[in-house]
Structure formats: structure tokens, C-alpha cells
Enzyme design. Structure first.
Site, mmCIF file in Angstrom:
data_model
loop_
_atom_site.group_PDB
_atom_site.id
_atom_site.type_symbol
_atom_site.label_atom_id
_atom_site.label_comp_id
_atom_site.label_asym_id
_atom_site.label_seq_id
_atom_site.Cartn_x
_atom_site.Cartn_y
_atom_site.Cartn_z
ATOM 1 N N TYR A 1 -3.488 0.897 -8.629
ATOM 2 C CA TYR A 1 -3.779 -0.308 -9.407
ATOM 3 C C TYR A 1 -3.566 -0.078 -10.903
ATOM 4 O O TYR A 1 -3.280 -1.007 -11.637
ATOM 5 C CB TYR A 1 -5.237 -0.750 -9.187
ATOM 6 N N LYS B 1 -4.255 9.320 3.427
ATOM 7 C CA LYS B 1 -2.957 9.346 4.116
ATOM 8 C C LYS B 1 -2.334 10.705 3.798
ATOM 9 O O LYS B 1 -1.230 10.800 3.250
ATOM 10 C CB LYS B 1 -2.098 8.158 3.621
ATOM 11 N N ASP C 1 -4.307 4.361 8.491
ATOM 12 C CA ASP C 1 -3.789 3.472 9.543
ATOM 13 C C ASP C 1 -4.680 3.544 10.787
ATOM 14 O O ASP C 1 -4.972 2.531 11.428
ATOM 15 C CB ASP C 1 -2.318 3.787 9.870
ATOM 16 N N ASP D 1 -9.140 -1.866 -0.792
ATOM 17 C CA ASP D 1 -8.846 -3.297 -0.889
ATOM 18 C C ASP D 1 -8.453 -3.837 0.481
ATOM 19 O O ASP D 1 -8.983 -4.845 0.952
ATOM 20 C CB ASP D 1 -7.722 -3.529 -1.904
ATOM 21 N N ASP E 1 -11.042 -6.111 3.574
ATOM 22 C CA ASP E 1 -10.769 -7.439 4.164
ATOM 23 C C ASP E 1 -10.757 -7.341 5.691
ATOM 24 O O ASP E 1 -11.269 -8.218 6.386
ATOM 25 C CB ASP E 1 -9.422 -7.992 3.684
HETATM 26 C C1 IPM Z 1 -10.720 -7.549 -4.329
HETATM 27 C C2 IPM Z 1 -9.609 -8.479 -4.732
HETATM 28 C C3 IPM Z 1 -8.991 -7.991 -6.024
HETATM 29 C C4 IPM Z 1 -8.439 -6.602 -5.801
HETATM 30 C C5 IPM Z 1 -7.932 -8.925 -6.618
HETATM 31 C C6 IPM Z 1 -8.472 -10.315 -6.853
HETATM 32 C C7 IPM Z 1 -7.325 -8.375 -7.873
HETATM 33 O O1 IPM Z 1 -8.675 -8.592 -3.708
HETATM 34 O O2 IPM Z 1 -11.666 -7.375 -5.130
HETATM 35 O O3 IPM Z 1 -10.665 -7.021 -3.218
HETATM 36 O O4 IPM Z 1 -7.309 -6.443 -5.308
HETATM 37 O O5 IPM Z 1 -9.126 -5.642 -6.107
HETATM 38 MG MG MG Z 2 -9.221 -7.592 -1.905
#
Ligand code: IPM
Ligand code: MG
Length: 364
Positions: free
Chosen positions: A146, A197, A230, A254, A258
Site C-alpha cells: 500500500y 506467501k 491462498d 484487506d 472481506d
Molecule cells: C479497508 C478498505 C480500504 C483498504 C480502502 C477503502 C482504501 O478496503 O479498510 O479494508 O483497502 O484498506
Molecule cells: Mg478492504
């Protein structure tokens, strides 16, 4: 506690999309504890995003920057959405969430994943897979790909364009986040799974070596395992109960958070805390935000479920040693939260943001 120096300063930044709706409802709940239960916090609302940009030329106006600078805790709503296009990229970048994470050195991002039984029937994973899921992802938040340099997009002599980014980690960046994971594990089931990884990436080879070294030096009582990223993606949907604390770099965290959201029943349920270093007075800056984004398609309609932000406020209350208030919110939420009251895109619920928060307040 009336002495303002003993008060915890909280900046409440709603931001964009559904952010202001959900933060306003969490603020109502927090105000209740300040007024009725003497929780020692002073709250200051601050604007972020398109609205202040149009008024001041900055998405993060000076007043908001000041409120956040002086705050012990920042309660953050969401950023992003179609309005983003109305702000030029340079102005957007100047006050971006990423720049704030970096500015305050919020390196340890905790994303607790707890399956909610009320959502078992409507969750994408089978109830028997979700039953008893309770783990925490610790995502390194201020380094890795990042922020790594060099980065950019260049045009090559043959006219092709090339985009490039740099994944990098230093010893201290790996060790401090691994330390956070080991310390947290000691308060839970004493298990850490480090995700990398290392079969392909040098950054991951170093990551694994440093985690192993720190474990040997200071945390050999904690059970430590290593999995490739993975494989973890698969394990999270196959058998999420196996995990306690997981630690990983920025981009892996990240993506996997999710994915792991589905192991809680819904992305709309996930809170997070991003913690900075502990200063010489024993304090650490923290930003609390939901893992979900700004959900522009339902913004302004009062359909957003404020649970993730309420749970973020619960994390905040625990960090400021207001465990009783945190427990009370959890109880009230438990009574209110059913598949019916949750409205996110993956669960068609019925309650409005306001009704939901009203119901939580009535329980208190
Ligand atoms: C998160 C979000 C952020 C990230 C975005 C909005 C920049 O997806 O906090 O997970 O990638 O860190
Ligand atoms: Mg995110």
C-alpha cells in the site's frame, strides 16, 4: 470525572455515503452512556469528504484535522462513492484514509470476526460451519504494498504502459504487529496463525523468519502456525472455527477480512480498531471504523444497519476500560439483532437505521 484532562477525547467523523447515518446513531448510544452512566468521554463531530471539500477545498478540513490530532479515539464512518469523482485525485489523496492511517502510525488493525447466531439462516455459509466462529484478524496497516516505493505508471519506449508497486517490510514493522498478535492471543485461546506467501515472496520469507524469531524469544507459550494466504482463503470458508488470532501484511489482510466477513454472517456486522504505538504516557491513538464501505446505493435512505459502527464503539469502550458500557451495548444489540432487523445488500431486512438504533436504546 469532570476534569477535562481526564476525559477521553473522541472525534466523530461520519464521512461519506452511509457513514454519517451510522455514526450519528452510534453517537446517540455513546451520548446515552456519557449522560446516564458517567462514561468520561467528550465527543466532537467533524466533517470529511465532498461537503467540506466544496466549502473549503479540502476533504479533510483544518478543523477536522485538529479534532483528529487532539483525539484519543476517532470514530470513523466511511469514505468513497460516486461523489469521489467530484474531488480531484490530488485533493482526495491529501486527506485520504490511507494518509491518516500513516500519519497516526495506526499499524495494528484488529478485525474481530464473530458469527452471529441470529444471522445463521441468512448467512452465505452453512450454520454448522459458522457455529462458534470467533477469531481476530490483525492486519498490518501502515506498510507493505500500500505504501511501498517505487510505485507508479510509466510509458515504456515501445509505447506500452507499465504499472508497478513495491511490497516491502522491515524487521521492526513485522515484529511490532506480530507482538500485537501474540499479546492478544494470550488473552484468548493462545493461538496465532501467521499468514504469508513465503513459497514465492521474499517479503514473506522475512515475515516468517521474524515471526518465528520473536515467538522463540518472547512468546513460546503461544501456539504458532504458519499458512500460505491462498490456503487461508480456503480454510476461512471451509472451517473458520480453527482460527483464534491471525496476523498478516496489509494487502493480505484487506482481502482476507472481506472474505472472513462472510464467516460472521454479513459484512455489515464487522467492526475494526486501528491502533498506533503506545506513547510514554501509556496512551495510544486509535481509529474505530466499520469494515464495510460507504454503500452509496443505500446512502441517505436510512436503510443502513449501524451494527458494525456500534460494535466499533464497543471496541473503543473496551480500550478505554469502560467494559460495563461495552457489555451493555452487546446485550442490547443481541436482543435487537435478528435476520429481520439487518438490512444490507446480502440480507433483506426491514428496520431503518433509526428504528434499529431506537430499539437498541430502548434495551438499555
Ligand atoms: C479497508 C478498505 C480500504 C483498504 C480502502 C477503502 C482504501 O478496503 O479498510 O479494508 O483497502 O484498506
Ligand atoms: Mg478492504
Amino acid at each position: 470525572m469532570s476534569n477535562s484532562s481526564n476525559m477521553v477525547k473522541v472525534a466523530v467523523v461520519g464521512g461519506e455515503g452511509i457513514g454519517p447515518e451510522v455514526t450519528a446513531q452510534s453517537r446517540r448510544v455513546l451520548d446515552w452512556f456519557v449522560a446516564r452512566r458517567g462514561v468520561p468521554a467528550v465527543m466532537r463531530d467533524a466533517q470529511y469528504g465532498l461537503i467540506p471539500y466544496l466549502a473549503t477545498g479540502k476533504v479533510l478540513p483544518d478543523e477536522t484535522a485538529e479534532a483528529m490530532d487532539e483525539a484519543d479515539a476517532i470514530l470513523w464512518g466511511a469514505t468513497g462513492g460516486p461523489e469521489t469523482k467530484e474531488v480531484p485525485p490530488a485533493a482526495r489523496k491529501a486527506g485520504s484514509l490511507l494518509s491518516l492511517r500513516r500519519k497516526y502510525d495506526l499499524y495494528a488493525n484488529l478485525r474481530p470476526i464473530v458469527a452471529n447466531p441470529a444471522l445463521a439462516d441468512s448467512a452465505p455459509l452453512k450454520p454448522e460451519v459458522l457455529d462458534g466462529v470467533d477469531f481476530v484478524i490483525i492486519r498490518e496497516l501502515t506498510s507493505g504494498i500500500y505504501f511501498g516505493e517505487p510505485r507508479g505508471i510509466v510509458t515504456l519506449p515501445d509505447g506500452q504502459r507499465r504499472g508497478f508497486n513495491t511490497e516491502q517490510y522491515n524487521t521492526n514493522q513485522i515484529r511490532r504487529v506480530a507482538r500485537a498478535a501474540f499479546e492478544l492471543a494470550r488473552t484468548r485461546k493462545n493461538k496465532v496463525c501467521s499468514v504469508d506467501k513465503a513459497n514465492v515472496l521474499e517479503t514473506s520469507v522475512l515475515w516468517r523468519e521474524e515471526v518465528i524469531a520473536l515467538h522463540k524469544e518472547e512468546f513460546s507459550d503461544v501456539e504458532l502456525t504458519h499458512l500460505y494466504v491462498d490456503n487461508v482463503a480456503m480454510q476461512i470458508v471451509r472451517e473458520p472455527r480453527q482460527f483464534d488470532v491471525m496476523v498478516m501484511g496489509n494487502i493480505f489482510g484487506d482481502i482476507l477480512s472481506d472474505c472472513a466477513a462472510m464467516a460472521s454472517g454479513s459484512l455489515g456486522m464487522l467492526p475494526s480498531a486501528s491502533l498506533g504505538p503506545i506513547d510514554r504516557f501509556g496512551r495510544r491513538k486509535a481509529l474505530y471504523e466499520p469494515v464495510h464501505g460507504s454503500a452509496p446505493d443505500i446512502a441517505g435512505k436510512h436503510l443502513a444497519n449501524p451494527t458494525a459502527l456500534l460494535l466499533s464503539a464497543v471496541l473503543m469502550l473496551r480500550h478505554i476500560d469502560e467494559g460495563a458500557a461495552a457489555d451493555r451495548i452487546m446485550q442490547s444489540l443481541g436482543a435487537v439483532l435478528t435476520a429481520k432487523t439487518v438490512r444490507t445488500r446480502d440480507l433483506g431486512g426491514t428496520a431503518s437505521t433509526l428504528e434499529f438504533a431506537d430499539a437498541v436504546c430502548r434495551q438499555m
